[in-house]
Structures are given as structure tokens and as C-alpha cells.
Design a protein around this motif. Structure first.
Motif, PDB file in Angstrom:
ATOM      1  N   VAL A  36      -1.851   7.966  -5.756  1.00 56.36           N
ATOM      2  CA  VAL A  36      -2.718   7.171  -6.316  1.00 56.36           C
ATOM      3  C   VAL A  36      -2.607   5.626  -5.367  1.00 56.36           C
ATOM      4  O   VAL A  36      -3.855   5.040  -5.360  1.00 56.36           O
ATOM      5  CB  VAL A  36      -2.329   6.691  -7.619  1.00 56.36           C
ATOM      6  N   LEU A  37      -1.708   5.153  -4.610  1.00 55.82           N
ATOM      7  CA  LEU A  37      -1.607   4.041  -4.212  1.00 55.82           C
ATOM      8  C   LEU A  37      -2.111   4.045  -2.702  1.00 55.82           C
ATOM      9  O   LEU A  37      -2.277   2.998  -2.176  1.00 55.82           O
ATOM     10  CB  LEU A  37      -0.099   3.482  -4.110  1.00 55.82           C
ATOM     11  N   ASN A  38      -2.566   5.216  -2.397  1.00 56.36           N
ATOM     12  CA  ASN A  38      -3.218   5.675  -0.858  1.00 56.36           C
ATOM     13  C   ASN A  38      -4.547   4.881  -1.115  1.00 56.36           C
ATOM     14  O   ASN A  38      -5.230   4.118  -0.119  1.00 56.36           O
ATOM     15  CB  ASN A  38      -3.259   7.256  -0.635  1.00 56.36           C
ATOM     16  N   ALA A  43      -4.464  -5.355  -1.779  1.00 61.96           N
ATOM     17  CA  ALA A  43      -4.362  -6.897  -1.773  1.00 61.96           C
ATOM     18  C   ALA A  43      -4.795  -7.356  -3.113  1.00 61.96           C
ATOM     19  O   ALA A  43      -4.090  -8.559  -3.214  1.00 61.96           O
ATOM     20  CB  ALA A  43      -5.755  -7.132  -0.852  1.00 61.96           C
ATOM     21  N   LEU A  44      -5.671  -7.043  -3.839  1.00 60.68           N
ATOM     22  CA  LEU A  44      -6.010  -7.845  -5.067  1.00 60.68           C
ATOM     23  C   LEU A  44      -4.756  -7.329  -6.057  1.00 60.68           C
ATOM     24  O   LEU A  44      -4.606  -8.408  -6.974  1.00 60.68           O
ATOM     25  CB  LEU A  44      -7.178  -7.010  -5.784  1.00 60.68           C
ATOM     26  N   HIS A  45      -4.118  -6.345  -5.822  1.00 60.25           N
ATOM     27  CA  HIS A  45      -2.919  -6.099  -6.670  1.00 60.25           C
ATOM     28  C   HIS A  45      -1.802  -7.074  -6.637  1.00 60.25           C
ATOM     29  O   HIS A  45      -1.379  -7.566  -7.568  1.00 60.25           O
ATOM     30  CB  HIS A  45      -2.452  -4.610  -6.754  1.00 60.25           C
ATOM     31  N   LYS A  63       7.005  -2.545  -1.499  1.00 56.04           N
ATOM     32  CA  LYS A  63       7.860  -1.402  -1.300  1.00 56.04           C
ATOM     33  C   LYS A  63       7.328  -0.211  -1.549  1.00 56.04           C
ATOM     34  O   LYS A  63       7.759   0.801  -1.002  1.00 56.04           O
ATOM     35  CB  LYS A  63       9.219  -1.654  -1.850  1.00 56.04           C
ATOM     36  N   ARG A  64       6.422   0.192  -2.629  1.00 54.73           N
ATOM     37  CA  ARG A  64       6.131   1.252  -3.170  1.00 54.73           C
ATOM     38  C   ARG A  64       4.820   1.793  -2.115  1.00 54.73           C
ATOM     39  O   ARG A  64       4.500   2.996  -2.235  1.00 54.73           O
ATOM     40  CB  ARG A  64       5.662   1.331  -4.599  1.00 54.73           C
ATOM     41  N   LEU A  65       4.180   0.787  -1.537  1.00 54.49           N
ATOM     42  CA  LEU A  65       3.047   1.108  -0.906  1.00 54.49           C
ATOM     43  C   LEU A  65       3.177   1.936   0.481  1.00 54.49           C
ATOM     44  O   LEU A  65       4.312   1.939   1.064  1.00 54.49           O
ATOM     45  CB  LEU A  65       2.332   0.129  -0.548  1.00 54.49           C
ATOM     46  N   PRO A  66       2.463   2.821   0.546  1.00 60.10           N
ATOM     47  CA  PRO A  66       2.688   3.988   1.701  1.00 60.10           C
ATOM     48  C   PRO A  66       2.709   3.013   3.114  1.00 60.10           C
ATOM     49  O   PRO A  66       2.130   2.062   3.231  1.00 60.10           O
ATOM     50  CB  PRO A  66       1.402   4.753   1.795  1.00 60.10           C
ATOM     51  N   ALA A  67       3.655   3.674   4.042  1.00 61.61           N
ATOM     52  CA  ALA A  67       3.756   2.867   5.389  1.00 61.61           C
ATOM     53  C   ALA A  67       2.449   2.804   6.028  1.00 61.61           C
ATOM     54  O   ALA A  67       2.221   1.789   6.783  1.00 61.61           O
ATOM     55  CB  ALA A  67       4.872   3.547   6.115  1.00 61.61           C
ATOM     56  N   GLU A  68       1.818   3.793   6.050  1.00 64.06           N
ATOM     57  CA  GLU A  68       0.463   3.935   6.802  1.00 64.06           C
ATOM     58  C   GLU A  68      -0.574   2.667   6.287  1.00 64.06           C
ATOM     59  O   GLU A  68      -1.398   2.225   7.120  1.00 64.06           O
ATOM     60  CB  GLU A  68      -0.196   5.246   6.840  1.00 64.06           C
ATOM     61  N   VAL A  69      -0.476   2.582   4.962  1.00 65.00           N
ATOM     62  CA  VAL A  69      -1.384   1.427   4.471  1.00 65.00           C
ATOM     63  C   VAL A  69      -1.016   0.218   4.822  1.00 65.00           C
ATOM     64  O   VAL A  69      -1.638  -0.791   5.276  1.00 65.00           O
ATOM     65  CB  VAL A  69      -1.351   1.661   2.659  1.00 65.00           C
ATOM     66  N   LYS A  70       0.451  -0.073   4.756  1.00 64.00           N
ATOM     67  CA  LYS A  70       1.044  -1.281   5.090  1.00 64.00           C
ATOM     68  C   LYS A  70       0.625  -1.645   6.604  1.00 64.00           C
ATOM     69  O   LYS A  70       0.451  -2.836   7.188  1.00 64.00           O
ATOM     70  CB  LYS A  70       2.472  -1.549   4.821  1.00 64.00           C
TER      71      LYS A  70
END
Length: 372
Positions: A36-38, A43-45, A63-70
Motif C-alpha cells: 500500500v505504501l508504494n 509527504a502529506l502523511h 523507515k517503513r517506506l520503500p527504499a525506491e520511494v525515498k
């Protein structure tokens, strides 16, 4: 996800900024999609959690966000830098991060709301903690230029003191449950980092000195427990900046409370440079442990106005430092302190003397007006 988007847009349109993080937290928990976090308003969260002062939760979300997103989301990385500044209470960085990035149209209104909220909280802390604030200090803490600060603080009810060139904050609302004076001052202190000790002072122990003045224009002075006899020296409270302390003001407040039990104070001024004194040979020969390599102390000095009554003073603290105390004229203290601190006291008296005299004059005028 469509229902989450609709609820999020409704909260943003209605400027319900405090609803954004709970809404997205719940949506993430209720989603059965492990990815779901992909595709997520990342940013809003994070901004929502910062707005609600849930900084620990914001770090865990990162920390939970996918590495490619960050890696690929520049705006999210700008929010992450902002979170780091809030976490470390680095106000200069906070304002730079808030105002120095070209935010997207969706995120910009939320950032503007966070700017307004942060500025209002800082105004409240300053109003509770300071009796006078220099334009430079106010501008630094409020994230505006010195040219803009007057309009901002006067709009909040602050008064420009023509004699000192500083601003006198408006008194805080008396029923504000979040701003008991000493706690507010301690909160504010965390946003005022210890100035770096210059390389040439590396052999000096970082220290703070506290000049506490009452409404009569007299300054707190005390005799150390180790000093006895009729000619024992008188000094103002002082002490080291602990390694874990990131604020000289926080160290000054801690030392004052530990040595005198005093907490009813407002900040009037800070001497904007380090003052030093060397230990004489007989003193240095007795130093050991972590003190052994110091040739003296480098001090940051604060002038604090005492707003309590004398019954608040209690020298019988856990690690008793003083055996006697009195209120004394500031100009007398350079002649009453131990000799190797005299030059520092002369400089403190010269710098703070006009402010101390102004406090005494203001109190005298108030008494005259009340009597007439």
C-alpha cells in the motif's frame, strides 16, 4: 484507495490539518495490501505527523517506506529533512527547510499551515519566557528577517522598547494550561543551541553564569559552602554545560534550580560571546579527572529577571553549593568575587548594568503609579 483520497482531499479543503495523519494512519492499518505504501501520499502523511507533533511516529513511517520511494521522491526527502530539524530542535534549519523548498500545489497549503502553527507556538514560548527580546533573536526564532519581525510581533501585541531597541512580549493568556513559566522556558531553551567554542578556547571548560536580578535592581549573590570566614567571596550562580546538553540556556536554568531552587525567572538578555578566566596555579594543582586538562572556564552569561518572592530561594539542595545568599548591587560584585573571576564580573557588570538599572527604574515607576 479512492475513498482514502476523497477523505484526504476533504480534510485538506476544510483545512483540518490535524485530521490528515490519523486518517492516513487508519487507512494504512486497515489496508490488506502489503504494498500500500508504494502508491501513497507520503509527504502529506509525514507532514501530518509533524503537524501533530508525533515525531517518533513520523520517523517510524519513514523507515517503513520503500527504499525506491525515498530515493526517487524529492519532495518526500525535503519533508524528511524538515523532520530531522524538528527532531533535533534546530530552529534555523526548520525555517530554512519550510521556506527554502518549492513545494507542490497539494503540499504548499499544508506547509503554510505548519509555518503558522510553529510560529504561533514560538511566539507563545517567547511571551512566557522573555521580558525583552532583541530583533535579531526574535527574527531567528520566528523565521523572518529583522525588517519583518516588527510587523509580526507588534501584531501579536508586543511593545517596542525604544530605550533598549528590543521588543517586550505580550503576557501569555493566564489560563493557558500548556505554558507554566519554567517549563515554557525550558522548552524554549531547547531551540537555542550551545554556540560553538572557538578553537582557541579548546582548553577551557564550557560553562554558564547566571545574573538574577529582582525588581529592586539587586542581583542574587551567594557564598560557597567551602568558603568560610568574614571575608568569604560572593558570587553569582554558575556551572558547567553537561556533555549531553545542547543548549546553554538550558544549562543555566538547570544550574540555577540545582543551586538555589529558583525557577520563577524570565530571560532578559544573553551576553553574546564567551568570557574566560584562568584557574590560578594553586587551584589548577588540585584539579583531577576530567578537570585536569582545563586551564580555566569559558562562560556564556544570562541575565534573568526574578519574578517570584524570596521564600522561593532554598540553598538546601541535593548537592548543596552555597551556604548563604543576599541581594546585592551588581556593581559591587566585581569587588566581592574571588580575584581570578574579577575581570569576568567587571565585563558582566558593564554589559548587564544598564538593563539592571532599567528594571529597577521600571519597578519604581510602577510602585509610584500604584501609590498615587
Amino acid at each position: 484507495m479512492a475513498a482514502v483520497d476523497a477523505a484526504l482531499q476533504l480534510a485538506l479543503v476544510n483545512q483540518q490539518w490535524d485530521r490528515v495523519a490519523p486518517l492516513l494512519d487508519a487507512a494504512e492499518l486497515e489496508s490488506g495490501n502489503p504494498d500500500v505504501l508504494n502508491e501513497w501520499p507520503h509527504a502529506l502523511h509525514v507532514l501530518g505527523l509533524i503537524y501533530n507533533q508525533q515525531l517518533e511516529d513520523a520517523r517510524f513511517l519513514w523507515k517503513r517506506l520503500p527504499a525506491e520511494v525515498k530515493r526517487d521522491n524529492a519532495e518526500l526527502n525535503a519533508v524528511w529533512r524538515l523532520l530531522q530539524y524538528y527532531w533535533n530542535k534546530q530552529y534555523a534549519g526548520i525555517w530554512q527547510a519550510l521556506q527554502g523548498y518549492q513545494w507542490s500545489g497539494q503540499v504548499r497549503p499544508f506547509v503554510d499551515a505548519l509555518v503558522a502553527k510553529t510560529r504561533a507556538e514560538m511566539l507563545a514560548l517567547l511571551s512566557e519566557s522573555y521580558s525583552l527580546v532583541s530583533p535579531a533573536k526574535a527574527a531567528q526564532l520566528l523565521g523572518v528577517s529583522e525588517g519583518e519581525v516588527g510587523h509580526l510581533v507588534e501584531g501579536a501585541g508586543w511593545r517596542h522598547d525604544m530605550e533598549s531597541g528590543c521588543y517586550a512580549p505580550a503576557a501569555p493568556a493566564p489560563d493557558d494550561p500548556d505554558l507554566d513559566g519554567f517549563n515554557a522556558l525550558q522548552q524554549l531553551a531547547q531551540y537555542m543551541p550551545v554556540p560553538l567554542l572557538p578553537e582557541e578556547l579548546a582548553d577551557y571548560r564550557p560553562n554558564v553564569g547566571v545574573c538574577v536580578v529582582n525588581s529592586a535592581g539587586l542581583v542574587f549573590a551567594a557564598q560557597r559552602t567551602k568558603d568560610t570566614g568574614r571575608k568569604a567571596a560572593w558570587q553569582m550562580p554558575q556551572g558547567g554545560i553537561d556533555p549531553h546538553e545542547t543548549s546553554a540556556l538550558a544549562a543555566a536554568l538547570r544550574e540555577l534550580k540545582e543551586e538555589t531552587s529558583i525557577t520563577s525567572v524570565e530571560v532578559v538578555a544573553e551576553l553574546p560571546r564567551w568570557l574566560t578566566y584562568d584557574f590560578p596555579p594553586d587551584v589548577r594543582s588540585r584539579l583531577w579527572g576530567e578537570w585536569a586538562h582545563f586551564k580555566g572556564q569559558a562562560q556564556r552569561w544570562f541575565l534573568l529577571r526574578f519574578t517570584g518572592d524570596d521564600a522561593e530561594v532554598d540553598l538546601n539542595t541535593e548537592h548543596r553549593e552555597f551556604r548563604a545568599w543576599r541581594w546585592a548591587p551588581l556593581e559591587e560584585l566585581p569587588g566581592a568575587v574571588i580575584g581570578f573571576k574579577r575581570a569576568v564580573y567587571e565585563e558582566v557588570a558593564a554589559e548587564f548594568g544598564p538593563r539592571v538599572a532599567a528594571i529597577a527604574a521600571e519597578a519604581a515607576e510602577t510602585r509610584r503609579a500604584a501609590a498615587s
